[in-house]
Design a protein around this motif. Structure first.
Motif, PDB file in Angstrom:
ATOM      1  N   LEU A  62       0.827  -1.203   0.000  1.00  0.00           N
ATOM      2  CA  LEU A  62       0.000   0.000   0.000  1.00  0.00           C
ATOM      3  C   LEU A  62       0.864   1.257   0.000  1.00  0.00           C
ATOM      4  O   LEU A  62       0.518   2.255  -0.652  1.00  0.00           O
ATOM      5  CB  LEU A  62      -0.936   0.010   1.212  1.00  0.00           C
ATOM      6  N   LEU A  63       1.960   1.221   0.720  1.00  0.00           N
ATOM      7  CA  LEU A  63       2.875   2.365   0.712  1.00  0.00           C
ATOM      8  C   LEU A  63       3.473   2.575  -0.673  1.00  0.00           C
ATOM      9  O   LEU A  63       3.557   3.705  -1.164  1.00  0.00           O
ATOM     10  CB  LEU A  63       3.979   2.179   1.757  1.00  0.00           C
ATOM     11  N   LYS A  64       3.883   1.488  -1.304  1.00  0.00           N
ATOM     12  CA  LYS A  64       4.412   1.603  -2.674  1.00  0.00           C
ATOM     13  C   LYS A  64       3.325   2.154  -3.599  1.00  0.00           C
ATOM     14  O   LYS A  64       3.592   3.022  -4.432  1.00  0.00           O
ATOM     15  CB  LYS A  64       4.904   0.243  -3.174  1.00  0.00           C
ATOM     16  N   THR A 121       1.762  -1.466 -10.543  1.00  0.00           N
ATOM     17  CA  THR A 121       1.635  -2.652 -11.395  1.00  0.00           C
ATOM     18  C   THR A 121       0.422  -3.472 -10.968  1.00  0.00           C
ATOM     19  O   THR A 121      -0.084  -3.332  -9.849  1.00  0.00           O
ATOM     20  CB  THR A 121       2.884  -3.554 -11.285  1.00  0.00           C
ATOM     21  N   GLY A 122       0.013  -4.313 -11.862  1.00  0.00           N
ATOM     22  CA  GLY A 122      -1.060  -5.248 -11.533  1.00  0.00           C
ATOM     23  C   GLY A 122      -0.650  -6.198 -10.428  1.00  0.00           C
ATOM     24  O   GLY A 122      -1.477  -6.642  -9.627  1.00  0.00           O
ATOM     25  N   SER A 123       0.628  -6.492 -10.370  1.00  0.00           N
ATOM     26  CA  SER A 123       1.146  -7.366  -9.323  1.00  0.00           C
ATOM     27  C   SER A 123       0.958  -6.741  -7.941  1.00  0.00           C
ATOM     28  O   SER A 123       0.578  -7.417  -6.994  1.00  0.00           O
ATOM     29  CB  SER A 123       2.627  -7.654  -9.583  1.00  0.00           C
ATOM     30  N   TRP A 124       1.222  -5.443  -7.845  1.00  0.00           N
ATOM     31  CA  TRP A 124       1.023  -4.752  -6.558  1.00  0.00           C
ATOM     32  C   TRP A 124      -0.455  -4.797  -6.176  1.00  0.00           C
ATOM     33  O   TRP A 124      -0.798  -5.080  -5.046  1.00  0.00           O
ATOM     34  CB  TRP A 124       1.468  -3.299  -6.644  1.00  0.00           C
ATOM     35  N   ARG A 125      -1.318  -4.502  -7.149  1.00  0.00           N
ATOM     36  CA  ARG A 125      -2.770  -4.511  -6.890  1.00  0.00           C
ATOM     37  C   ARG A 125      -3.218  -5.904  -6.440  1.00  0.00           C
ATOM     38  O   ARG A 125      -3.982  -6.046  -5.491  1.00  0.00           O
ATOM     39  CB  ARG A 125      -3.538  -4.096  -8.137  1.00  0.00           C
ATOM     40  N   ALA A 155      10.360  -2.191   4.597  1.00  0.00           N
ATOM     41  CA  ALA A 155      10.304  -2.991   3.369  1.00  0.00           C
ATOM     42  C   ALA A 155      10.027  -2.102   2.160  1.00  0.00           C
ATOM     43  O   ALA A 155      10.666  -2.251   1.110  1.00  0.00           O
ATOM     44  CB  ALA A 155       9.242  -4.080   3.494  1.00  0.00           C
ATOM     45  N   ALA A 156       9.081  -1.180   2.278  1.00  0.00           N
ATOM     46  CA  ALA A 156       8.751  -0.289   1.156  1.00  0.00           C
ATOM     47  C   ALA A 156       9.943   0.593   0.807  1.00  0.00           C
ATOM     48  O   ALA A 156      10.221   0.823  -0.373  1.00  0.00           O
ATOM     49  CB  ALA A 156       7.529   0.558   1.508  1.00  0.00           C
ATOM     50  N   ALA A 157      10.649   1.072   1.819  1.00  0.00           N
ATOM     51  CA  ALA A 157      11.828   1.912   1.563  1.00  0.00           C
ATOM     52  C   ALA A 157      12.894   1.114   0.822  1.00  0.00           C
ATOM     53  O   ALA A 157      13.497   1.607  -0.143  1.00  0.00           O
ATOM     54  CB  ALA A 157      12.376   2.457   2.882  1.00  0.00           C
ATOM     55  N   LEU A 158      13.115  -0.115   1.251  1.00  0.00           N
ATOM     56  CA  LEU A 158      14.116  -0.954   0.586  1.00  0.00           C
ATOM     57  C   LEU A 158      13.717  -1.258  -0.858  1.00  0.00           C
ATOM     58  O   LEU A 158      14.558  -1.252  -1.752  1.00  0.00           O
ATOM     59  CB  LEU A 158      14.313  -2.257   1.360  1.00  0.00           C
ATOM     60  N   GLU A 159      12.436  -1.516  -1.084  1.00  0.00           N
ATOM     61  CA  GLU A 159      11.978  -1.871  -2.429  1.00  0.00           C
ATOM     62  C   GLU A 159      11.914  -0.680  -3.375  1.00  0.00           C
ATOM     63  O   GLU A 159      12.121  -0.834  -4.574  1.00  0.00           O
ATOM     64  CB  GLU A 159      10.607  -2.541  -2.350  1.00  0.00           C
ATOM     65  N   THR A 160      11.597   0.502  -2.840  1.00  0.00           N
ATOM     66  CA  THR A 160      11.403   1.668  -3.705  1.00  0.00           C
ATOM     67  C   THR A 160      12.644   2.543  -3.835  1.00  0.00           C
ATOM     68  O   THR A 160      12.739   3.336  -4.770  1.00  0.00           O
ATOM     69  CB  THR A 160      10.274   2.567  -3.161  1.00  0.00           C
ATOM     70  N   GLY A 161      13.548   2.432  -2.879  1.00  0.00           N
ATOM     71  CA  GLY A 161      14.695   3.322  -2.858  1.00  0.00           C
ATOM     72  C   GLY A 161      14.376   4.666  -2.221  1.00  0.00           C
ATOM     73  O   GLY A 161      15.237   5.535  -2.115  1.00  0.00           O
ATOM     74  N   LEU A 195      -7.509  -1.357   6.258  1.00  0.00           N
ATOM     75  CA  LEU A 195      -6.589  -2.290   5.593  1.00  0.00           C
ATOM     76  C   LEU A 195      -7.345  -3.487   5.025  1.00  0.00           C
ATOM     77  O   LEU A 195      -7.031  -3.959   3.935  1.00  0.00           O
ATOM     78  CB  LEU A 195      -5.518  -2.775   6.558  1.00  0.00           C
ATOM     79  N   LEU A 196      -8.332  -3.947   5.740  1.00  0.00           N
ATOM     80  CA  LEU A 196      -9.090  -5.115   5.295  1.00  0.00           C
ATOM     81  C   LEU A 196     -10.066  -4.765   4.176  1.00  0.00           C
ATOM     82  O   LEU A 196     -10.544  -5.655   3.488  1.00  0.00           O
ATOM     83  CB  LEU A 196      -9.842  -5.750   6.469  1.00  0.00           C
ATOM     84  N   ALA A 197     -10.307  -3.486   3.974  1.00  0.00           N
ATOM     85  CA  ALA A 197     -11.225  -3.045   2.925  1.00  0.00           C
ATOM     86  C   ALA A 197     -10.509  -2.587   1.665  1.00  0.00           C
ATOM     87  O   ALA A 197     -11.145  -2.098   0.739  1.00  0.00           O
ATOM     88  CB  ALA A 197     -12.106  -1.913   3.464  1.00  0.00           C
TER      89      ALA A 197
END
Length: 149
Positions: A66-68, A77-81, A118-124, A141-143
């Motif tokens: 969600l942060l990304k 990306t569709g993968s994130w969704r 994790a988001a910081a590591l993945e996004t830079g 979050l559940l919605a």
């Protein structure tokens, strides 16, 4: 064939699933005196720990995605969704348990910190680019199944 009371610890060490099936059979037959209580207590304690770890892990993955999603709109990306949808759906199912729902509420702030990392590591992006406090409640979050484009 149900193993003897004396052999149940050996069954537990050799084949946990066979041991579980044996415990279930003994309970169904009302043979409580034959149960391997020492290992049964150990197994149930470990199972509760696994469930709590799974809740925390799924929260972290959901929050990181969600942060990304919210901070890298041009890289969505569709993968994130799909990950957001699946983690939200899985969590909703797991959190039918009141105990695990309470646990999720208790660890949400901790899971958010891990999700930010994790988001910081993945996004830079720097961790400071994300809100200091979790912007979502457990309910929101559940919605998260209908994300904006």
């Amino acid at each position: 064939m149900i193993p003897t009371v004396e052999s149940l610890p050996d069954v537990y060490e050799a084949d946990e699933i066979a041991w579980l099936e044996t415990m279930a059979e003994l309970i169904a037959e009302g043979k409580n005196e034959e149960l391997d209580f020492a290992h049964l207590q150990e197994f149930l304690t470990d199972m509760a720990k696994r469930e709590r770890r799974e809740v925390h892990h799924r929260l972290v993955v959901l929050i990181a995605h969600l942060l990304k999603w919210t901070h890298q709109k041009k890289k969505r990306t569709g993968s994130w969704r799909a990950t957001i949808f699946l983690q939200s759906e899985e969590l909703a199912g797991i959190l039918d348990s009141r105990t695990l729902r309470n646990h999720a509420e208790e660890v949400l702030a901790q899971a958010y910190k891990s999700g930010v990392r994790a988001a910081a590591l993945e996004t830079g992006l720097a961790a400071g680019a994300f809100p200091k406090k979790c912007p979502w409640t457990l309910a929101t979050l559940l919605a998260e199944d209908d994300l904006e484009d």
